[in-house]
Each structure stands twice: as C-alpha cells, then as structure tokens.
Enzyme design. Structure first.
Site, mmCIF file in Angstrom:
data_model
loop_
_atom_site.group_PDB
_atom_site.id
_atom_site.type_symbol
_atom_site.label_atom_id
_atom_site.label_comp_id
_atom_site.label_asym_id
_atom_site.label_seq_id
_atom_site.Cartn_x
_atom_site.Cartn_y
_atom_site.Cartn_z
ATOM 1 N NE ARG A 87 39.481 63.607 34.928
ATOM 2 C CZ ARG A 87 40.105 64.664 35.448
ATOM 3 N NH1 ARG A 87 40.698 64.554 36.622
ATOM 4 N NH2 ARG A 87 40.155 65.808 34.810
ATOM 5 C CE1 TYR A 104 39.219 38.044 33.349
ATOM 6 C CE2 TYR A 104 40.571 40.026 33.400
ATOM 7 C CZ TYR A 104 39.534 39.289 32.844
ATOM 8 O OH TYR A 104 38.834 39.805 31.802
ATOM 9 C CG ASP A 118 40.142 39.638 41.623
ATOM 10 O OD1 ASP A 118 38.922 39.570 41.868
ATOM 11 O OD2 ASP A 118 40.582 39.866 40.485
ATOM 12 C CE LYS A 165 34.181 39.605 34.582
ATOM 13 N NZ LYS A 165 35.540 39.385 35.069
HETATM 14 C C1 LIG Z 1 36.800 39.924 34.860
HETATM 15 C C2 LIG Z 1 37.789 39.866 35.946
HETATM 16 C C3 LIG Z 1 38.713 40.907 36.151
HETATM 17 C C4 LIG Z 1 38.806 42.116 35.220
HETATM 18 O O1 LIG Z 1 37.657 42.872 35.274
HETATM 19 P P1 LIG Z 1 37.071 43.738 34.034
HETATM 20 O O2 LIG Z 1 35.842 44.308 34.621
HETATM 21 O O3 LIG Z 1 36.804 42.771 32.902
HETATM 22 O O4 LIG Z 1 38.101 44.730 33.672
HETATM 23 C C5 LIG Z 1 39.583 40.814 37.225
HETATM 24 N N1 LIG Z 1 39.565 39.742 38.039
HETATM 25 C C6 LIG Z 1 38.708 38.711 37.863
HETATM 26 C C7 LIG Z 1 38.738 37.565 38.817
HETATM 27 C C8 LIG Z 1 37.792 38.741 36.810
HETATM 28 O O5 LIG Z 1 36.968 37.705 36.642
#
Ligand SMILES: *Cc1c(COP(=O)(O)O)cnc(C)c1O
Length: 391
Positions: free
Chosen positions: A50, A102, A174, A199
């Site tokens: 961890r 998001y 982000d 993604k």
């Molecule tokens: C999917 C997404 C998240 C969250 O990520 P997870 O891996 O699903 O927890 C945050 N920001 C954006 C822009 C996303 O597309």
C-alpha cells in the site's frame, strides 16, 4: 534518466528499466504485499505494497515524465485521485470548480467534501472577470477540466493559472480528455494535473485507475501520504495494464484526433444535426484557445440531434459499430446520451443551464476504420428520421 526525450519515446520507456534480475524488457508485475528486510527498517525501498510497489513506481514514473512532472502518484480510480487532492485541503477551505466537470467529480464535491467542510463554487471559467470575482480569502484551489464534459468547452489554462497564482491557490487541471500527448497543463502554469487513467491513458477499456502529477514537492509528499494513509491504491496488475496501454498512446491519440476531425466535419454538414461541439471546428467558441494550448482537438465530439429524445433514442439503438455505453478513450467507439446516462446525477435545472438537452449525444471516436464509423452515424440518422416520421 529520460532527459530530453520526446513524448512518444517517454510513453514506451519512462519510469521503466529492464528488470535487473532477469533482463526482462517489460516491467514485471510485482504482486507481493510485503518485502523482506535485511534487518528492522533495512529494506530496498519497499516495505508494504500500500505504501509502495515497484510496478506502481514504474507507472508513476512514466506518467510523471509524460506530464513533464517531477512526481507521480497513482490511485485505484480517477475518483480516488480526485478525493486525495481534495483531502489535502482543510475543512473551511473553498474551491472554485468548473460548472461542467465530470459528474463523479461534482458528486465528490457535493456529497462527500461539502459535509466534510469544504466549500465550493461552480462556475463557467470562460468569463475570467467572474473567476476573479469569485475568489474568496479562503479560496485554496481552482479546479477545472478542459476540454470539458460533455460540452467540450475550452478554458484558457495560462490565464487561469495567473489568477490562481495571484490568489495563492493551487490550480488543478483534470487532463483526462486531452492527455499529455495533446496538452500539458503543468507547462501552462497548473500546479497539478489529474487523470482518470481509465480513459485514453490505458486506452483499452479494461482498467479503472487514476493519477496525480505535480512539480510541487510539498503537494507530492502530502499526496503520497494520503495514498498510503487513505489507501485508494491501484493493483500491481492494473498498473502493468496502464503501462502497456501507454506504450501506444502517441499513435492512438493521432488516430483518435484524425478520425474525430473527419466525423466532426461530416456531422457539421448533416441536415439532421443542429450543432456540433468539437474544438477543432472553426465555429467552436474555444477554437483559438484550443489551437494555442493543445496539439490537437481530441477524440471526443458532442452534437445536438434534431428531434429530441425520440430521435436520439432511435439513433443510439440503430448504431452497430459505436457501442451505446458510458466512458470514453478506448480503442472502440462509444456513443451515449449525457442527459440520461453520464450526467443523470445533475438535476434537470443544472443540465438545462449547461445545454445538456434531450437531443445531445456524445461520441468517443475509436480506432475503427473511419468510413465504417461515418456509415454507422448515417445508419443512426436514417433511424432517427424514421422514428420522427412514424410518430
Ligand atoms: C472518468 C473521469 C473521471 C473519474 O475517473 P474514474 O476512473 O472513473 O474514477 C474524472 N474526470 C474525468 C474527466 C473523467 O472522464
């Protein structure tokens, strides 16, 4: 170690050395939860998985190099990464947050951090005067997504970085939609870049993961502490999977962008389409800023289909190459209905204010032959128009 190397090279090599024991050219998946110590406290850098894991370190090193960051901290999901960043603040602090972030990020602000004592204001970062006016003495962080989701709004990272700096606030971008291949927020003045590696970075829709990248030593130390203490860590296998996906990030992003451009142009000429939201089109209000701060407009397109819910439902049901599914950034193309699917957690009022109506569809353009993707959209248009005629 990879000083001066370019992004496509870093995707394949950064953070990774051939295994010193076997010479394996690919990073081993170290599944061990614990590591032997020569004596109490005398270990080789790892004591418990961890707190630290060699496969995770390789991923963190690779992602940091791609974002031009000194430090990388990997998490078990994008939401875990987001939560760790917000937990680095204190109750009573205030955050300025983009109004079309998001849905899961909004939910963390609204349902987790607000009860904990973190105040936040959602706003549209297009109006810089409003951003400055919204700063309070307690504002410790500015948080935004660009391109945003699902409207693909573009915000000026360098201009907002200047506002954050003046306010003494940490500036988080982000960068999930753009990836470091197309946009590097830290180079433009952001303090922190955050990713859902689920993604484009992993790119194959078979891992959920997240990461935070920064040049700030104190922030990195705090995030490593939260990673270890709160414990939202990724598994070694998932770290390996993301490392594997990253190797082709450069070629994938170039094709995502090329195919998205072709489809965005096709959509913008189509009589059943009322509006296309794609930063690569000159008609997009953020086109010039995107051209300045991004190396390509990305692989996501949203558009407004004429005929509302009946048309958009028929459209999605008729598709055979695009899968009707949430998420984005994989090799396979996806289409979705934000009002019913990804953005259902926003109340109808907020959705309307953002322009997320019943005719809005969002595409994640994958790597299939673009002619098959175009034919598939045309199949959707035919079905949408029959649905309207048969009413
Ligand atoms: C999917 C997404 C998240 C969250 O990520 P997870 O891996 O699903 O927890 C945050 N920001 C954006 C822009 C996303 O597309």
């Amino acid at each position: 170690m990879n000083e001066g190397q370019r992004l496509d090279t870093l995707c394949i090599h950064a953070g990774q050395e051939p295994d010193p024991i076997s010479g394996a050219v690919m990073t081993p998946i170290v599944l061990a939860s614990t590591f032997v110590q020569d004596g109490p406290g005398a270990h080789k850098g790892y004591d418990y998985s961890r707190a630290g894991n060699p496969t995770r370190s390789a991923l963190e090193g690779c992602l940091a190099a791609l974002e031009g960051a000194k430090h990388g901290v990997a998490f078990g999901s994008g939401c875990a990464a987001t939560s760790a960043i917000l937990l680095s603040l204190a109750p009573g602090d205030h955050v300025l947050c983009g109004d079309d972030v998001y849905g899961g990020t909004f939910r963390i602000f609204d349902k987790v951090m607000k009860p904990w004592g973190l105040a936040s204001t959602s706003l549209d970062f297009a109006d810089l005067a409003k951003v400055e006016a919204a700063i309070r003495p307690s504002t410790k962080m500015i948080w935004l997504e660009t391109p945003s989701n699902p409207m693909l709004k573009i915000f000026d990272i360098a201009a907002i970085a200047a506002i954050a700096k003046k306010a003494g606030a940490m500036f988080v971008v982000d960068n999930t939609f753009a990836t470091p291949m197309l946009q590097r927020p830290l180079d433009l003045g952001a303090t922190v870049a955050v990713h859902s590696t689920t993604k484009y970075l992993n790119g194959h829709s078979d891992v959920v993961g997240g990461a935070v990248l920064t040049n700030d030593d104190a922030i990195a130390e705090r995030l490593h502490f939260l990673q270890k203490s709160v414990g939202g860590v990724p598994s070694p296998f998932d770290c390996y999977m993301v490392l594997r996906g990253l190797k082709t990030l450069g070629v994938r992003m170039r094709q995502h962008v090329a195919s998205a451009r072709t489809l965005a142009e096709h959509l913008s000429r189509h009589p059943q389409v009322e509006r296309v939201f794609y930063p690569g089109l000159p008609s997009h209000p953020g086109h010039d800023v995107a051209a300045r701060q991004m190396k390509g407009p990305g692989g996501m397109i949203s558009f407004e289909l004429a005929g509302g819910l009946a048309a958009s439902t028929a459209f999605l049901k008729a598709l055979r190459v695009f899968a009707c599914a949430e998420s984005l950034g994989g090799v396979e193309s996806l289409a979705e209905h934000p009002a019913i699917m990804t953005h259902a957690s926003l109340d109808p009022e907020a959705r309307r204010a953002l322009g997320i109506g019943d005719g809005l569809l969002r595409l994640s353009v994958g790597l299939e032959d673009v002619a098959d993707l175009r034919d598939d959209l045309d199949r959707g248009f035919t079905a949408a128009s029959s649905a309207l005629k048969s009413r």
